[in-house]
Design a protein around this motif. Structure first.
Motif, PDB file in Angstrom:
ATOM      1  N   UNK A 248       0.640  -1.056  -0.146  1.00 47.96           N
ATOM      2  CA  UNK A 248       0.015   0.098   0.060  1.00 47.96           C
ATOM      3  C   UNK A 248       1.165   1.316  -0.034  1.00 47.96           C
ATOM      4  N   UNK A 249       1.880   1.325   0.842  1.00 45.20           N
ATOM      5  CA  UNK A 249       2.744   2.573   0.926  1.00 45.20           C
ATOM      6  C   UNK A 249       3.683   2.595  -0.246  1.00 45.20           C
ATOM      7  N   UNK A 250       3.947   1.640  -0.834  1.00 44.04           N
ATOM      8  CA  UNK A 250       4.579   1.760  -2.161  1.00 44.04           C
ATOM      9  C   UNK A 250       3.889   2.207  -3.223  1.00 44.04           C
ATOM     10  N   UNK A 251       2.432   1.738  -3.208  1.00 40.11           N
ATOM     11  CA  UNK A 251       1.772   2.401  -4.406  1.00 40.11           C
ATOM     12  C   UNK A 251       1.309   3.761  -4.018  1.00 40.11           C
ATOM     13  N   UNK A 252       1.139   4.105  -2.704  1.00 39.14           N
ATOM     14  CA  UNK A 252       0.900   5.633  -2.397  1.00 39.14           C
ATOM     15  C   UNK A 252       1.913   6.427  -2.859  1.00 39.14           C
ATOM     16  N   UNK A 253       3.036   6.131  -2.367  1.00 39.79           N
ATOM     17  CA  UNK A 253       4.350   6.904  -2.523  1.00 39.79           C
ATOM     18  C   UNK A 253       4.761   6.661  -3.884  1.00 39.79           C
ATOM     19  N   UNK A 254       4.613   5.808  -4.584  1.00 41.72           N
ATOM     20  CA  UNK A 254       5.016   5.446  -6.113  1.00 41.72           C
ATOM     21  C   UNK A 254       6.610   5.213  -6.132  1.00 41.72           C
ATOM     22  N   UNK A 255       6.874   4.393  -5.107  1.00 39.34           N
ATOM     23  CA  UNK A 255       8.278   3.841  -4.772  1.00 39.34           C
ATOM     24  C   UNK A 255       8.128   2.366  -4.748  1.00 39.34           C
ATOM     25  N   UNK A 256       9.147   1.804  -5.486  1.00 38.60           N
ATOM     26  CA  UNK A 256       9.222   0.170  -5.404  1.00 38.60           C
ATOM     27  C   UNK A 256      10.393  -0.098  -4.091  1.00 38.60           C
ATOM     28  N   UNK A 257      11.026   0.672  -3.803  1.00 41.18           N
ATOM     29  CA  UNK A 257      12.017   0.355  -2.465  1.00 41.18           C
ATOM     30  C   UNK A 257      11.718   0.675  -1.166  1.00 41.18           C
ATOM     31  N   UNK A 258      10.357   0.575  -0.832  1.00 45.66           N
ATOM     32  CA  UNK A 258       9.853   0.885   0.462  1.00 45.66           C
ATOM     33  C   UNK A 258      10.032  -0.509   1.183  1.00 45.66           C
ATOM     34  N   UNK A 259      10.661  -0.569   2.405  1.00 43.75           N
ATOM     35  CA  UNK A 259      10.856  -1.434   3.388  1.00 43.75           C
ATOM     36  C   UNK A 259      10.235  -1.142   4.655  1.00 43.75           C
ATOM     37  N   UNK A 260       9.348  -1.548   5.161  1.00 45.81           N
ATOM     38  CA  UNK A 260       8.794  -1.362   6.502  1.00 45.81           C
ATOM     39  C   UNK A 260       9.161  -2.048   7.512  1.00 45.81           C
ATOM     40  N   UNK A 261       9.492  -1.635   8.689  1.00 41.49           N
ATOM     41  CA  UNK A 261       9.796  -2.473   9.976  1.00 41.49           C
ATOM     42  C   UNK A 261       8.735  -2.101  10.971  1.00 41.49           C
ATOM     43  N   UNK A 262       8.265  -2.800  12.172  1.00 41.41           N
ATOM     44  CA  UNK A 262       7.159  -2.451  13.004  1.00 41.41           C
ATOM     45  C   UNK A 262       7.689  -1.133  13.770  1.00 41.41           C
ATOM     46  N   UNK A 263       9.002  -0.951  13.953  1.00 43.70           N
ATOM     47  CA  UNK A 263       9.495   0.047  14.996  1.00 43.70           C
ATOM     48  C   UNK A 263       9.949   1.526  13.988  1.00 43.70           C
ATOM     49  N   UNK A 264       9.449   1.535  12.895  1.00 39.82           N
ATOM     50  CA  UNK A 264       9.660   2.882  12.132  1.00 39.82           C
ATOM     51  C   UNK A 264       8.334   3.690  12.401  1.00 39.82           C
ATOM     52  N   UNK A 265       8.608   4.820  11.996  1.00 34.02           N
ATOM     53  CA  UNK A 265       7.633   6.042  12.055  1.00 34.02           C
ATOM     54  C   UNK A 265       7.437   6.377  10.682  1.00 34.02           C
TER      55      UNK A 265
END
Length: 85
Positions: free
Chosen positions: A15-32
């Motif tokens: 979802x975040x990748x689609x919204x931001x238009x970026x393929x290199x989004x890597x999320x971790x639970x401790x991120x803001x």
């Protein structure tokens, strides 16, 4: 990390990748949101709406206001994923 958390962080990453238009989004639970390039107040609203649409639910304002970490949003997604099974 539970299987539902893993599944939902993968959904959220998509979802975040689609919204931001970026393929290199890597999320971790401790991120803001500040840790993710391009995640600003407008994209935050779009991400929340996309999560609600994906799950077929509406988060209430208190739930949204209490989101501080990516993990908080994953937990919220877990909560609504469980109610749908």
């Amino acid at each position: 990390m539970s299987q539902s958390s893993h599944d939902n962080i993968m959904k959220l990453t998509e979802i975040v990748s689609n919204v931001l238009g970026s393929n290199d989004v890597e999320l971790r639970e401790d991120m803001t949101a500040a840790d993710v390039e391009g995640w600003d107040s407008l994209s935050h609203v779009q991400i929340i709406l996309a999560c609600e649409t994906k799950l077929g639910v509406r988060f209430n304002l208190a739930e949204i206001a209490n989101l501080e970490l990516v993990g908080d949003l994953v937990e919220l997604m877990n909560k609504y994923s469980k109610t749908q099974t």
